[in-house]
Write a protein that holds these residues in place. Structure first.
Motif, PDB file in Angstrom:
ATOM      1  N   SER A  80      34.393  32.730  35.569  1.00 38.43           N
ATOM      2  CA  SER A  80      34.009  31.742  36.726  1.00 38.43           C
ATOM      3  C   SER A  80      32.515  33.098  36.749  1.00 38.43           C
ATOM      4  O   SER A  80      31.648  32.491  36.657  1.00 38.43           O
ATOM      5  CB  SER A  80      34.041  31.319  38.372  1.00 38.43           C
ATOM      6  N   ASN A  81      32.980  34.114  36.999  1.00 40.10           N
ATOM      7  CA  ASN A  81      32.137  34.809  36.539  1.00 40.10           C
ATOM      8  C   ASN A  81      31.753  36.318  36.685  1.00 40.10           C
ATOM      9  O   ASN A  81      32.461  37.077  37.173  1.00 40.10           O
ATOM     10  CB  ASN A  81      31.388  35.066  38.250  1.00 40.10           C
ATOM     11  N   ILE A  82      32.043  36.377  35.573  1.00 37.35           N
ATOM     12  CA  ILE A  82      32.428  37.458  34.336  1.00 37.35           C
ATOM     13  C   ILE A  82      32.026  38.840  34.868  1.00 37.35           C
ATOM     14  O   ILE A  82      32.562  39.871  35.086  1.00 37.35           O
ATOM     15  CB  ILE A  82      32.580  37.098  33.213  1.00 37.35           C
ATOM     16  N   MET A  83      30.682  38.838  35.557  1.00 36.85           N
ATOM     17  CA  MET A  83      30.042  40.288  36.317  1.00 36.85           C
ATOM     18  C   MET A  83      31.070  40.907  37.691  1.00 36.85           C
ATOM     19  O   MET A  83      30.461  41.607  38.202  1.00 36.85           O
ATOM     20  CB  MET A  83      28.704  40.232  36.550  1.00 36.85           C
ATOM     21  N   ILE A  84      31.380  40.090  38.482  1.00 34.82           N
ATOM     22  CA  ILE A  84      32.337  40.308  39.260  1.00 34.82           C
ATOM     23  C   ILE A  84      33.530  40.407  38.759  1.00 34.82           C
ATOM     24  O   ILE A  84      34.438  41.267  39.194  1.00 34.82           O
ATOM     25  CB  ILE A  84      32.346  38.962  40.672  1.00 34.82           C
ATOM     26  N   GLY A  85      34.244  40.162  38.326  1.00 34.08           N
ATOM     27  CA  GLY A  85      35.732  40.607  37.524  1.00 34.08           C
ATOM     28  C   GLY A  85      36.493  40.998  37.273  1.00 34.08           C
ATOM     29  O   GLY A  85      36.719  41.649  37.348  1.00 34.08           O
ATOM     30  N   ILE A  86      35.416  41.695  35.893  1.00 37.23           N
ATOM     31  CA  ILE A  86      35.445  43.369  35.347  1.00 37.23           C
ATOM     32  C   ILE A  86      35.672  43.701  36.480  1.00 37.23           C
ATOM     33  O   ILE A  86      36.129  44.699  36.529  1.00 37.23           O
ATOM     34  CB  ILE A  86      35.029  42.837  34.105  1.00 37.23           C
ATOM     35  N   PRO A  87      33.967  44.329  37.724  1.00 33.43           N
ATOM     36  CA  PRO A  87      34.500  45.172  38.057  1.00 33.43           C
ATOM     37  C   PRO A  87      35.819  45.424  38.689  1.00 33.43           C
ATOM     38  O   PRO A  87      36.028  46.599  39.133  1.00 33.43           O
ATOM     39  CB  PRO A  87      33.158  45.446  38.418  1.00 33.43           C
ATOM     40  N   THR A  88      35.678  44.015  39.580  1.00 28.92           N
ATOM     41  CA  THR A  88      37.075  43.838  40.788  1.00 28.92           C
ATOM     42  C   THR A  88      38.645  44.493  39.626  1.00 28.92           C
ATOM     43  O   THR A  88      39.200  45.496  40.446  1.00 28.92           O
ATOM     44  CB  THR A  88      37.002  42.274  40.819  1.00 28.92           C
ATOM     45  N   ILE A  89      38.699  44.265  38.204  1.00 30.82           N
ATOM     46  CA  ILE A  89      39.703  44.766  38.149  1.00 30.82           C
ATOM     47  C   ILE A  89      40.083  45.479  37.659  1.00 30.82           C
ATOM     48  O   ILE A  89      40.660  46.532  37.811  1.00 30.82           O
ATOM     49  CB  ILE A  89      40.094  43.922  37.137  1.00 30.82           C
ATOM     50  N   VAL A  90      38.462  46.441  37.506  1.00 27.41           N
ATOM     51  CA  VAL A  90      38.735  48.394  36.786  1.00 27.41           C
ATOM     52  C   VAL A  90      39.058  48.728  38.702  1.00 27.41           C
ATOM     53  O   VAL A  90      39.648  49.909  38.235  1.00 27.41           O
ATOM     54  CB  VAL A  90      37.171  48.220  36.344  1.00 27.41           C
ATOM     55  N   ALA A  91      38.563  48.149  39.234  1.00 25.48           N
ATOM     56  CA  ALA A  91      38.262  48.567  40.780  1.00 25.48           C
ATOM     57  C   ALA A  91      39.940  48.839  41.103  1.00 25.48           C
ATOM     58  O   ALA A  91      40.461  49.595  42.219  1.00 25.48           O
ATOM     59  CB  ALA A  91      37.526  48.451  41.816  1.00 25.48           C
ATOM     60  N   ALA A  92      41.003  47.617  40.758  1.00 25.12           N
ATOM     61  CA  ALA A  92      42.117  47.544  41.605  1.00 25.12           C
ATOM     62  C   ALA A  92      43.102  48.508  40.738  1.00 25.12           C
ATOM     63  O   ALA A  92      44.150  49.003  41.056  1.00 25.12           O
ATOM     64  CB  ALA A  92      42.192  46.101  40.820  1.00 25.12           C
ATOM     65  N   VAL A  93      42.954  48.468  38.513  1.00 27.28           N
ATOM     66  CA  VAL A  93      43.557  49.380  38.447  1.00 27.28           C
ATOM     67  C   VAL A  93      43.056  50.815  38.668  1.00 27.28           C
ATOM     68  O   VAL A  93      43.992  51.829  39.176  1.00 27.28           O
ATOM     69  CB  VAL A  93      42.775  49.784  36.899  1.00 27.28           C
ATOM     70  N   CYS A  94      41.988  51.269  39.291  1.00 24.14           N
ATOM     71  CA  CYS A  94      41.837  52.617  39.706  1.00 24.14           C
ATOM     72  C   CYS A  94      42.175  52.766  41.033  1.00 24.14           C
ATOM     73  O   CYS A  94      42.648  54.141  41.434  1.00 24.14           O
ATOM     74  CB  CYS A  94      39.944  52.922  39.985  1.00 24.14           C
ATOM     75  N   LEU A  95      42.021  51.934  42.155  1.00 27.51           N
ATOM     76  CA  LEU A  95      43.302  52.163  43.024  1.00 27.51           C
ATOM     77  C   LEU A  95      44.647  52.142  43.298  1.00 27.51           C
ATOM     78  O   LEU A  95      45.394  52.924  43.631  1.00 27.51           O
ATOM     79  CB  LEU A  95      42.592  50.698  44.077  1.00 27.51           C
ATOM     80  N   ILE A  96      45.088  51.575  42.324  1.00 25.68           N
ATOM     81  CA  ILE A  96      46.841  51.604  41.618  1.00 25.68           C
ATOM     82  C   ILE A  96      47.082  52.827  41.549  1.00 25.68           C
ATOM     83  O   ILE A  96      47.685  53.177  41.190  1.00 25.68           O
ATOM     84  CB  ILE A  96      47.494  50.414  40.890  1.00 25.68           C
TER      85      ILE A  96
END
Length: 109
Positions: A80-96
């Motif tokens: 729905s909104n790629i500008m929110i989706g990609i940074p959120t996925i990157v942040a999740a991987v950084c958190l893990i």
């Protein structure tokens, strides 16, 4: 009455060769120093803080649940909104993988 044609136009600032060279030199200076980080052992200064934040928080159940939740939120927003989706996925991987990133960048706790 003021004529708009006589007013000077404001130009957007542009990057020149000096800006590119300065940025490259600064990045080279920061990257040239190699730092290593060893996780503190029991009894070292800062071990209690490291244990609570990294071992029990980030690498523990809180970090895992937070990483998975952020990853799922990013995937749900990806279409729905790629500008929110990609940074959120990157942040999740950084958190893990935060403990490995911490050691790679040489952060001192």
């Amino acid at each position: 009455m003021i004529k708009l044609a006589n007013m000077p136009r404001l130009r957007r600032p542009s990057f020149g060769k000096a800006d590119v060279v300065g940025t490259f030199v600064a990045a080279l200076a920061l990257a040239s120093a190699a730092h290593a980080f060893q996780a503190p052992t029991a009894g070292d200064l800062g071990y209690d803080i490291y244990d609570i934040v990294v071992n029990q928080g980030v690498k523990g159940p809180l970090g895992f649940v937070g990483g998975v939740a952020a990853f799922l939120f990013g995937v749900s927003r990806l279409f729905s909104n790629i500008m929110i989706g990609i940074p959120t996925i990157v942040a999740a991987v950084c958190l893990i993988r935060a403990d490995s990133i911490l050691q790679t960048f040489g952060m001192i706790v």
